[in-house]
Motif scaffolding. Structure first.
Motif, PDB file in Angstrom:
ATOM      1  N   ARG A 113      -7.906   7.258 -21.149  1.00  0.00           N
ATOM      2  CA  ARG A 113      -6.641   6.623 -21.532  1.00  0.00           C
ATOM      3  C   ARG A 113      -6.882   5.297 -22.258  1.00  0.00           C
ATOM      4  NH1 ARG A 113      -2.742   6.517 -16.497  1.00  0.00           N
ATOM      5  NH2 ARG A 113      -4.651   5.831 -15.478  1.00  0.00           N
ATOM      6  N   TRP A 114      -7.958   5.267 -23.048  1.00  0.00           N
ATOM      7  CA  TRP A 114      -8.265   4.107 -23.874  1.00  0.00           C
ATOM      8  C   TRP A 114      -7.610   4.230 -25.241  1.00  0.00           C
ATOM      9  CZ3 TRP A 114     -14.224   3.151 -22.846  1.00  0.00           C
ATOM     10  CH2 TRP A 114     -14.376   2.696 -21.524  1.00  0.00           C
ATOM     11  N   ILE A 115      -7.066   5.401 -25.559  1.00  0.00           N
ATOM     12  CA  ILE A 115      -6.242   5.583 -26.742  1.00  0.00           C
ATOM     13  C   ILE A 115      -4.983   6.339 -26.323  1.00  0.00           C
ATOM     14  CG2 ILE A 115      -8.078   5.506 -28.477  1.00  0.00           C
ATOM     15  CD1 ILE A 115      -8.024   8.578 -28.526  1.00  0.00           C
ATOM     16  N   SER A 116      -3.927   6.195 -27.106  1.00  0.00           N
ATOM     17  CA  SER A 116      -2.668   6.872 -26.816  1.00  0.00           C
ATOM     18  C   SER A 116      -2.728   8.341 -27.239  1.00  0.00           C
ATOM     19  CB  SER A 116      -1.524   6.177 -27.556  1.00  0.00           C
ATOM     20  OG  SER A 116      -1.712   6.306 -28.959  1.00  0.00           O
ATOM     21  N   THR A 117      -1.782   9.121 -26.756  1.00  0.00           N
ATOM     22  CA  THR A 117      -1.711  10.534 -27.119  1.00  0.00           C
ATOM     23  C   THR A 117      -1.537  10.703 -28.619  1.00  0.00           C
ATOM     24  OG1 THR A 117      -0.764  11.100 -24.971  1.00  0.00           O
ATOM     25  CG2 THR A 117      -0.439  12.684 -26.750  1.00  0.00           C
ATOM     26  N   GLU A 190      -6.104  -0.252 -29.728  1.00  0.00           N
ATOM     27  CA  GLU A 190      -5.938   0.330 -28.393  1.00  0.00           C
ATOM     28  C   GLU A 190      -7.207   0.231 -27.565  1.00  0.00           C
ATOM     29  OE1 GLU A 190      -2.530   3.541 -29.857  1.00  0.00           O
ATOM     30  OE2 GLU A 190      -4.455   4.276 -29.116  1.00  0.00           O
ATOM     31  N   VAL A 191      -8.372   0.471 -28.190  1.00  0.00           N
ATOM     32  CA  VAL A 191      -9.617   0.394 -27.427  1.00  0.00           C
ATOM     33  C   VAL A 191      -9.983  -1.047 -27.113  1.00  0.00           C
ATOM     34  CG1 VAL A 191     -12.048   1.086 -27.362  1.00  0.00           C
ATOM     35  CG2 VAL A 191     -10.383   2.592 -28.406  1.00  0.00           C
ATOM     36  N   ASP A 203       0.464  -4.387 -17.615  1.00  0.00           N
ATOM     37  CA  ASP A 203       1.070  -3.656 -18.724  1.00  0.00           C
ATOM     38  C   ASP A 203       0.374  -4.040 -20.032  1.00  0.00           C
ATOM     39  OD1 ASP A 203       2.788  -2.745 -20.816  1.00  0.00           O
ATOM     40  OD2 ASP A 203       4.510  -2.826 -19.453  1.00  0.00           O
ATOM     41  N   PRO A 204      -0.116  -3.067 -20.806  1.00  0.00           N
ATOM     42  CA  PRO A 204      -0.783  -3.394 -22.079  1.00  0.00           C
ATOM     43  C   PRO A 204       0.083  -4.229 -23.014  1.00  0.00           C
ATOM     44  CG  PRO A 204      -1.103  -1.075 -21.528  1.00  0.00           C
ATOM     45  CD  PRO A 204      -0.110  -1.618 -20.543  1.00  0.00           C
ATOM     46  N   ARG A 205       1.403  -4.053 -22.941  1.00  0.00           N
ATOM     47  CA  ARG A 205       2.290  -4.831 -23.801  1.00  0.00           C
ATOM     48  C   ARG A 205       2.230  -6.316 -23.473  1.00  0.00           C
ATOM     49  NH1 ARG A 205       7.446  -1.099 -22.674  1.00  0.00           N
ATOM     50  NH2 ARG A 205       6.477  -1.354 -20.619  1.00  0.00           N
ATOM     51  N   ASP A 206       1.952  -6.652 -22.226  1.00  0.00           N
ATOM     52  CA  ASP A 206       1.830  -8.060 -21.848  1.00  0.00           C
ATOM     53  C   ASP A 206       0.501  -8.640 -22.320  1.00  0.00           C
ATOM     54  OD1 ASP A 206       4.311  -8.100 -20.600  1.00  0.00           O
ATOM     55  OD2 ASP A 206       3.483  -7.440 -18.678  1.00  0.00           O
ATOM     56  N   VAL A 207      -0.498  -7.766 -22.462  1.00  0.00           N
ATOM     57  CA  VAL A 207      -1.805  -8.222 -22.948  1.00  0.00           C
ATOM     58  C   VAL A 207      -1.737  -8.466 -24.449  1.00  0.00           C
ATOM     59  CG1 VAL A 207      -4.253  -7.660 -23.181  1.00  0.00           C
ATOM     60  CG2 VAL A 207      -3.004  -6.969 -21.126  1.00  0.00           C
ATOM     61  N   GLY A 208      -1.162  -7.492 -25.175  1.00  0.00           N
ATOM     62  CA  GLY A 208      -1.023  -7.664 -26.617  1.00  0.00           C
ATOM     63  C   GLY A 208      -0.087  -8.804 -26.956  1.00  0.00           C
ATOM     64  N   GLY A 209       0.982  -8.936 -26.157  1.00  0.00           N
ATOM     65  CA  GLY A 209       1.935 -10.026 -26.341  1.00  0.00           C
ATOM     66  C   GLY A 209       2.813  -9.823 -27.558  1.00  0.00           C
ATOM     67  N   PRO A 210       3.852 -10.665 -27.708  1.00  0.00           N
ATOM     68  CA  PRO A 210       4.689 -10.624 -28.911  1.00  0.00           C
ATOM     69  C   PRO A 210       3.877 -11.053 -30.120  1.00  0.00           C
ATOM     70  CG  PRO A 210       5.203 -12.555 -27.602  1.00  0.00           C
ATOM     71  CD  PRO A 210       4.256 -11.723 -26.771  1.00  0.00           C
ATOM     72  N   TYR A 211       4.384 -10.768 -31.315  1.00  0.00           N
ATOM     73  CA  TYR A 211       3.623 -11.031 -32.552  1.00  0.00           C
ATOM     74  C   TYR A 211       3.109 -12.465 -32.610  1.00  0.00           C
ATOM     75  CZ  TYR A 211       2.401 -11.527 -37.437  1.00  0.00           C
ATOM     76  OH  TYR A 211       1.711 -11.783 -38.595  1.00  0.00           O
ATOM     77  N   GLU A 212       3.956 -13.427 -32.274  1.00  0.00           N
ATOM     78  CA  GLU A 212       3.579 -14.842 -32.413  1.00  0.00           C
ATOM     79  C   GLU A 212       2.577 -15.286 -31.357  1.00  0.00           C
ATOM     80  OE1 GLU A 212       6.598 -13.685 -31.994  1.00  0.00           O
ATOM     81  OE2 GLU A 212       7.589 -13.927 -33.942  1.00  0.00           O
ATOM     82  N   ASP A 213       2.349 -14.473 -30.336  1.00  0.00           N
ATOM     83  CA  ASP A 213       1.496 -14.906 -29.221  1.00  0.00           C
ATOM     84  C   ASP A 213       0.408 -13.880 -28.907  1.00  0.00           C
ATOM     85  OD1 ASP A 213       0.737 -16.689 -27.163  1.00  0.00           O
ATOM     86  OD2 ASP A 213       1.819 -15.491 -25.679  1.00  0.00           O
ATOM     87  N   ARG A 214      -0.037 -13.155 -29.932  1.00  0.00           N
ATOM     88  CA  ARG A 214      -1.102 -12.183 -29.704  1.00  0.00           C
ATOM     89  C   ARG A 214      -2.452 -12.892 -29.583  1.00  0.00           C
ATOM     90  NH1 ARG A 214      -0.550  -7.728 -34.343  1.00  0.00           N
ATOM     91  NH2 ARG A 214      -0.420  -9.609 -35.641  1.00  0.00           N
ATOM     92  N   PRO A 215      -3.401 -12.309 -28.817  1.00  0.00           N
ATOM     93  CA  PRO A 215      -4.757 -12.860 -28.844  1.00  0.00           C
ATOM     94  C   PRO A 215      -5.267 -12.909 -30.284  1.00  0.00           C
ATOM     95  CG  PRO A 215      -4.543 -11.260 -27.074  1.00  0.00           C
ATOM     96  CD  PRO A 215      -3.286 -11.172 -27.887  1.00  0.00           C
ATOM     97  N   ALA A 216      -6.046 -13.918 -30.615  1.00  0.00           N
ATOM     98  CA  ALA A 216      -6.468 -14.137 -31.995  1.00  0.00           C
ATOM     99  C   ALA A 216      -7.145 -12.913 -32.598  1.00  0.00           C
ATOM    100  CB  ALA A 216      -7.395 -15.346 -32.059  1.00  0.00           C
ATOM    101  N   SER A 217      -7.936 -12.218 -31.799  1.00  0.00           N
ATOM    102  CA  SER A 217      -8.681 -11.076 -32.331  1.00  0.00           C
ATOM    103  C   SER A 217      -7.751  -9.981 -32.832  1.00  0.00           C
ATOM    104  CB  SER A 217      -9.625 -10.508 -31.260  1.00  0.00           C
ATOM    105  OG  SER A 217      -8.888 -10.109 -30.108  1.00  0.00           O
ATOM    106  N   VAL A 218      -6.732  -9.624 -32.048  1.00  0.00           N
ATOM    107  CA  VAL A 218      -5.837  -8.554 -32.473  1.00  0.00           C
ATOM    108  C   VAL A 218      -4.853  -9.055 -33.538  1.00  0.00           C
ATOM    109  CG1 VAL A 218      -6.057  -7.213 -30.353  1.00  0.00           C
ATOM    110  CG2 VAL A 218      -4.265  -8.932 -30.526  1.00  0.00           C
ATOM    111  N   HIS A 219      -4.569 -10.355 -33.544  1.00  0.00           N
ATOM    112  CA  HIS A 219      -3.732 -10.909 -34.611  1.00  0.00           C
ATOM    113  C   HIS A 219      -4.436 -10.772 -35.955  1.00  0.00           C
ATOM    114  CE1 HIS A 219      -0.645 -13.357 -36.477  1.00  0.00           C
ATOM    115  NE2 HIS A 219      -1.601 -14.093 -37.030  1.00  0.00           N
ATOM    116  N   GLU A 220      -5.705 -11.138 -35.997  1.00  0.00           N
ATOM    117  CA  GLU A 220      -6.478 -11.029 -37.232  1.00  0.00           C
ATOM    118  C   GLU A 220      -6.659  -9.561 -37.626  1.00  0.00           C
ATOM    119  OE1 GLU A 220      -7.414 -13.452 -39.242  1.00  0.00           O
ATOM    120  OE2 GLU A 220      -6.405 -14.871 -37.913  1.00  0.00           O
ATOM    121  N   LEU A 221      -6.820  -8.695 -36.644  1.00  0.00           N
ATOM    122  CA  LEU A 221      -6.920  -7.255 -36.922  1.00  0.00           C
ATOM    123  C   LEU A 221      -5.646  -6.757 -37.583  1.00  0.00           C
ATOM    124  CD1 LEU A 221      -8.253  -4.455 -36.661  1.00  0.00           C
ATOM    125  CD2 LEU A 221      -7.351  -4.355 -34.314  1.00  0.00           C
ATOM    126  N   GLY A 222      -4.495  -7.184 -37.065  1.00  0.00           N
ATOM    127  CA  GLY A 222      -3.228  -6.781 -37.636  1.00  0.00           C
ATOM    128  C   GLY A 222      -3.055  -7.267 -39.068  1.00  0.00           C
TER     129      GLY A 222
END
Length: 239
Positions: A113-117, A190-191, A203-222
């Motif tokens: 369950r490291w990736i979604s369906t 996701e991974v 909850d993964p949504r709390d880890v990713g956070g809203p757009y303005e408060d994402r961890p720097a790594s996933v923000h730059e990825l986006g």
């Protein structure tokens, strides 16, 4: 007259119990977010892959992009698998190893369950497209009847995005490039997030956070994914 306080099963004020429980949860969320923030993605490589895919034939683009997806799967698995292995991680990639094939890698990520369906399904279709091009010399275009059917069956990851923007992807090639890019982005995101959310029971949504408060790594990825997506639209290409 004041209402009586609600008490927990152990006789504590229920509001205080909720306050402490929330604090415990937030500590777990922050632990997961710190782990995600420490991940380093090679975003220049993503941009190079997209540049090359745009310039290549349909066959070469499909092989390149699925190979890149495989690389991101292996990188994510290696980052998250813990424990000493006889022969090291490379032994899993050996011809008879657990992760020897793209099918095995995709299946493992889905089973953990490291990736979604949806991402799992998209990877399977991308693998089928790659295989069709690689093993059928007569297939040389995304407009091939079988290939175009596969492209159409890919999850339309781009549609919720284009509904909010002016970008349009027209034709099988553009649709394929957009959906394959967004599949790779989803694998990387996701991974990065799901294993740490699971490890910290949040909850993964709390880890990713809203757009303005994402961890720097996933923000730059986006941002990198958005840059690459725009590059796929002919009118936005430089030169």
């Amino acid at each position: 007259m004041d209402e009586p306080k609600k008490l927990s099963p152990l006789g504590n004020d229920q509001h205080e119990v909720e306050r402490v429980a929330k604090a415990i949860y937030q500590v777990q969320v922050q632990s997961a977010r710190r782990s995600v923030a420490e991940i380093e993605f090679d975003l220049d490589e993503m941009k190079r892959v997209i540049d090359v895919a745009i310039a290549e034939s349909d066959r070469a683009a499909s092989i390149l992009l699925f190979s890149y997806a495989e690389d991101m799967m292996v990188e994510g698995i290696k980052r998250n698998l813990k424990g000493d292995l006889k022969g090291g991680f490379k032994s899993l990639l050996a011809p008879n190893g657990l992760l020897a094939t793209a099918h095995n890698r995709t299946t493992l990520l889905a089973a953990l369950r490291w990736i979604s369906t949806e991402t799992y399904e998209a990877l399977n279709v991308l693998r089928s497209i790659r295989n069709r091009f690689a093993h059928h010399v007569a297939c040389d275009s995304f407009d091939d009847k079988v290939i175009s059917g596969m492209v159409t069956s890919l999850p339309a990851f781009e549609k919720p995005i284009t509904e909010q923007t002016r970008e349009k992807f027209v034709g099988m090639r553009q649709v394929y490039l957009a959906r394959s890019l967004l599949t790779v982005y989803r694998v990387m995101h996701e991974v990065a997030v799901l294993p740490h959310a699971m490890a910290n029971h949040v909850d993964p949504r709390d880890v990713g956070g809203p757009y303005e408060d994402r961890p720097a790594s996933v923000h730059e990825l986006g941002l990198a994914a958005a840059d690459c997506l725009l590059k796929l639209v002919p009118g936005n290409r430089a030169g």
